[in-house]
Each structure stands twice: as C-alpha cells, then as structure tokens.
Write a protein that holds these residues in place. Structure first.
Motif, PDB file in Angstrom:
ATOM      1  N   PRO A  32      -6.397  -7.875   5.799  1.00 48.73           N
ATOM      2  CA  PRO A  32      -7.278  -9.034   5.384  1.00 48.73           C
ATOM      3  C   PRO A  32      -7.268  -9.042   3.640  1.00 48.73           C
ATOM      4  O   PRO A  32      -6.853  -8.146   3.145  1.00 48.73           O
ATOM      5  CB  PRO A  32      -8.571  -8.429   5.920  1.00 48.73           C
ATOM      6  CG  PRO A  32      -8.764  -7.107   6.006  1.00 48.73           C
ATOM      7  CD  PRO A  32      -7.397  -6.560   6.161  1.00 48.73           C
ATOM      8  N   MET A  33      -7.534 -10.305   3.281  1.00 51.88           N
ATOM      9  CA  MET A  33      -7.914 -10.487   1.775  1.00 51.88           C
ATOM     10  C   MET A  33      -9.381 -10.021   1.454  1.00 51.88           C
ATOM     11  O   MET A  33     -10.122 -10.818   1.710  1.00 51.88           O
ATOM     12  CB  MET A  33      -7.504 -11.761   1.429  1.00 51.88           C
ATOM     13  CG  MET A  33      -5.988 -12.342   1.719  1.00 51.88           C
ATOM     14  SD  MET A  33      -4.704 -11.240   0.832  1.00 51.88           S
ATOM     15  CE  MET A  33      -4.197 -10.459   2.103  1.00 51.88           C
ATOM     16  N   ALA A  34      -9.317  -9.141   0.505  1.00 55.38           N
ATOM     17  CA  ALA A  34     -10.556  -8.698   0.164  1.00 55.38           C
ATOM     18  C   ALA A  34     -11.459  -9.741  -0.416  1.00 55.38           C
ATOM     19  O   ALA A  34     -12.947  -9.841  -0.329  1.00 55.38           O
ATOM     20  CB  ALA A  34     -10.683  -7.536  -0.450  1.00 55.38           C
ATOM     21  N   ASN A  35     -10.802 -10.933  -1.207  1.00 47.65           N
ATOM     22  CA  ASN A  35     -11.503 -11.686  -1.965  1.00 47.65           C
ATOM     23  C   ASN A  35     -11.765 -12.861  -1.052  1.00 47.65           C
ATOM     24  O   ASN A  35     -11.990 -13.978  -1.999  1.00 47.65           O
ATOM     25  CB  ASN A  35     -10.935 -11.597  -3.386  1.00 47.65           C
ATOM     26  CG  ASN A  35      -9.384 -12.305  -3.213  1.00 47.65           C
ATOM     27  OD1 ASN A  35      -8.720 -12.016  -2.146  1.00 47.65           O
ATOM     28  ND2 ASN A  35      -9.045 -13.092  -3.929  1.00 47.65           N
ATOM     29  N   VAL A  36     -11.564 -12.967  -0.020  1.00 46.53           N
ATOM     30  CA  VAL A  36     -11.502 -14.332   0.598  1.00 46.53           C
ATOM     31  C   VAL A  36     -12.696 -15.089   0.441  1.00 46.53           C
ATOM     32  O   VAL A  36     -12.783 -16.308   0.184  1.00 46.53           O
ATOM     33  CB  VAL A  36     -11.253 -14.268   2.168  1.00 46.53           C
ATOM     34  CG1 VAL A  36     -12.395 -13.468   2.846  1.00 46.53           C
ATOM     35  CG2 VAL A  36     -11.141 -15.504   2.797  1.00 46.53           C
ATOM     36  N   GLU A  37     -14.012 -14.716   0.289  1.00 45.08           N
ATOM     37  CA  GLU A  37     -14.983 -15.448   0.059  1.00 45.08           C
ATOM     38  C   GLU A  37     -15.199 -15.882  -1.405  1.00 45.08           C
ATOM     39  O   GLU A  37     -15.802 -16.741  -1.471  1.00 45.08           O
ATOM     40  CB  GLU A  37     -16.509 -14.479   0.373  1.00 45.08           C
ATOM     41  CG  GLU A  37     -16.535 -14.244   1.752  1.00 45.08           C
ATOM     42  CD  GLU A  37     -16.788 -15.280   2.600  1.00 45.08           C
ATOM     43  OE1 GLU A  37     -17.063 -16.188   2.026  1.00 45.08           O
ATOM     44  OE2 GLU A  37     -16.382 -14.994   4.023  1.00 45.08           O
ATOM     45  N   LEU A  38     -14.533 -15.383  -2.206  1.00 43.95           N
ATOM     46  CA  LEU A  38     -14.199 -15.850  -3.279  1.00 43.95           C
ATOM     47  C   LEU A  38     -13.324 -16.708  -3.733  1.00 43.95           C
ATOM     48  O   LEU A  38     -13.256 -17.337  -5.098  1.00 43.95           O
ATOM     49  CB  LEU A  38     -14.212 -14.601  -4.518  1.00 43.95           C
ATOM     50  CG  LEU A  38     -15.392 -13.383  -4.384  1.00 43.95           C
ATOM     51  CD1 LEU A  38     -14.735 -12.401  -5.417  1.00 43.95           C
ATOM     52  CD2 LEU A  38     -16.714 -14.174  -5.014  1.00 43.95           C
ATOM     53  N   LEU A  39     -12.498 -17.274  -2.980  1.00 47.22           N
ATOM     54  CA  LEU A  39     -11.560 -18.297  -3.266  1.00 47.22           C
ATOM     55  C   LEU A  39     -12.112 -19.805  -3.470  1.00 47.22           C
ATOM     56  O   LEU A  39     -13.034 -20.042  -2.629  1.00 47.22           O
ATOM     57  CB  LEU A  39     -10.697 -18.289  -1.822  1.00 47.22           C
ATOM     58  CG  LEU A  39      -9.818 -16.863  -1.848  1.00 47.22           C
ATOM     59  CD1 LEU A  39      -8.791 -16.957  -0.415  1.00 47.22           C
ATOM     60  CD2 LEU A  39      -8.866 -16.503  -2.908  1.00 47.22           C
ATOM     61  N   ALA A  40     -11.392 -20.464  -4.099  1.00 43.36           N
ATOM     62  CA  ALA A  40     -11.960 -21.627  -4.523  1.00 43.36           C
ATOM     63  C   ALA A  40     -11.216 -22.738  -3.842  1.00 43.36           C
ATOM     64  O   ALA A  40     -11.823 -23.610  -3.548  1.00 43.36           O
ATOM     65  CB  ALA A  40     -11.678 -22.014  -6.261  1.00 43.36           C
TER      66      ALA A  40
END
Ligand SMILES: O=C(O)CCC(=O)C(=O)O
Ligand SMILES: [Fe+2]
Length: 272
Positions: free
Chosen positions: A225-233
C-alpha cells in the motif's frame, strides 16, 4: 510558490520521520524548472543505463566552486550548476525548503547540495543507501511524472545466505555485502510537484529505490500500500491507488536536496 508549509500537517501516517507535501511547486514553476533543467549543458550530465544525473549547488553560479564537494557515489567531474536565470530558481527552491523547518538542525540550516536525476519511463534506481556524507534529512522534489518510492531494510545479520526473497547489496555504512528484505517497509506515491522529506533512520539505516517499470499498478494483489494515500492531492491518482488502477510513467525529474555535512574534496573550476 505557495505559502510556507507547516510540516506537522504533512506527516505520513504511521511514520514520524517522513513528510509528504503535494503541490509544493505550482504547474508554472514545474514547467519553468524543467525548462531550466533541460537547458543544462549536456556535458554536465552523467549517463547511466537506468537514468542520468547531475550534481549542483543550490545558490552558486557556475564559476563559484567554494562550496562544492565530493559526494560518495557521485564522481567529482559531474559537479556543475544548473543554468538558471536571475533570481536563481534553485536559491528560491532551497529557501522554501528551508522555511519548512526540516533542516533546522542541519549544519547549514538548509540544503547546500542538489542531485538532479532524470528517469525515462522504464527507468529507475536500485535500492541503495546514500552513505554517511549527508546530514540525515533529505527533501526530494518530483517534476514531470509520478514515481513510487520504496524504502527497504536489511535482513538481520544472523540470516546468512541469500534467500529467494532477498537481494545482496553493498552497504555504504558497513562496507559489507548485505542481504535486503525485498518487502518494502514503506512505499510512497510521489506526485509531480510534490516534496517528500525523510529523516532519521529511514535515511541512515534503510535503503531506498524506484522500480524500473513503465507503469505502476496499484491494488492489494499488486504490491504494498502507499503510506501517503490520504495526503495525495490529485483525485485521479488517489482513486487509482485506493481502488486499484495503473498509472503510466512519464519522464520524471527529481531534485534531491540535502545538506552535505563535510565537504570531502574541493574541486577545480569547470573549464567549459
Ligand atoms: O529520484 C529520486 O527521487 C531518488 C534519487 C536518489 O535516491 C539518489 O540520487 O540517490
Ligand atoms: Fe538515493
């Protein structure tokens, strides 16, 4: 450029040592930076089979060598400056990175060194350590394309022999060949124009790399999984990561900005 960022709002969930800032530069600035990158004289680039790179200092023009130094793994002859108009785009960028506060405790309080990499679709960089030359904070700006950045750990010392799930690699910190765990400890999707800041042991005792693929496929059966998914714009990218999908790579430029603690060698001015 956008306003000064507050790092605390950009912490990668589950990590206290990685920060992800989407749209750190605007599309206009991205275009400008890529234009400047492409204006860099060909002889300053070092061509490798899987990417090309050049090394430059953030604030100095091409005749000033006072802050230049040798960086482990990067031959001195590649030292040069990006060709920039006034005021230097690099200086501006470095000022903004300094203003995040990430380099507060570094020797110069700001990055003094930039490695510029260019990756065509299908190119990448093998898992590696950058060595002990730098203060352990790195800020990487991505331009032109996304990339998936993986962080790996070494196999514990006692696990001798290279199991099928590992790759033997030379360790810059120990000078020994060591086996790495192929399962990333963390993976990040880096959007174009984003800045990722990593610190501490993610940097000093882990490896990092980018697979040499033409496209990245997401979904539970395809990889970590991508750990920064929630931070993607970007909504499209975010959906591809969340629901599963494929993103095609384009040419990516990365500016890896660091503070070189100790300049190991002074170099003669470039003659060309
Ligand atoms: O392109 C990147 O973001 C990574 C570059 C890198 O790891 C390096 O130049 O050592
Ligand atoms: Fe690196």
């Amino acid at each position: 450029m956008t306003d000064v960022v507050n790092l605390i709002n950009h912490r990668v969930p589950g990590s206290h040592i990685a920060y992800y800032i989407p749209n750190f530069v605007s599309e206009y600035e991205e275009e400008h930076l890529i234009r400047k990158i492409l204006e860099s004289p060909h002889q300053f680039w070092k061509d490798l089979p899987n990417r090309r790179y050049l090394v430059c200092t953030p604030a100095l023009d091409s005749t000033d060598t006072s802050e230049r130094g040798q960086v482990e793994g990067y031959p001195p002859r590649t030292y040069s400056s990006l060709k920039t108009s006034r005021p230097s785009s690099r200086t501006y960028l470095v000022t903004r990175i300094r203003d995040t506060g990430a380099f507060q405790s570094s020797p110069h309080g700001a990055p003094n060194h930039i490695i510029l990499n260019e990756y065509k679709p299908g190119q990448g960089i093998m898992p590696h350590e950058d060595g002990p030359t730098y203060h352990p904070v790195v800020a990487t700006l991505s331009l032109g394309s996304h990339a998936v950045f993986h962080y790996y750990k070494y196999k514990p010392e006692e696990e001798k022999g290279v199991a099928p799930s590992t790759t033997a690699i030379f360790s810059a910190s120990t000078g020994l060949g060591r086996a790495i765990d192929k399962e990333p400890v963390m993976s990040l999707l880096l959007e174009p124009r984003s800045l990722v800041i990593t610190t501490s042991d993610l940097y000093t005792s882990h490896l990092h790399g980018i697979d040499d693929v033409r496209e990245d496929t997401f979904g539970p059966e395809y990889g970590p999984p991508m750990a920064n998914v929630e931070l993607l714009a970007d909504a499209e990218l975010k959906e591809a990561v969340q629901k599963g999908g494929t993103l095609e790579r384009e040419t990516r430029y990365s500016l890896t900005c660091r503070d070189v603690e100790k300049v190991a060698a002074r170099l003669a001015p470039l003659r060309r």
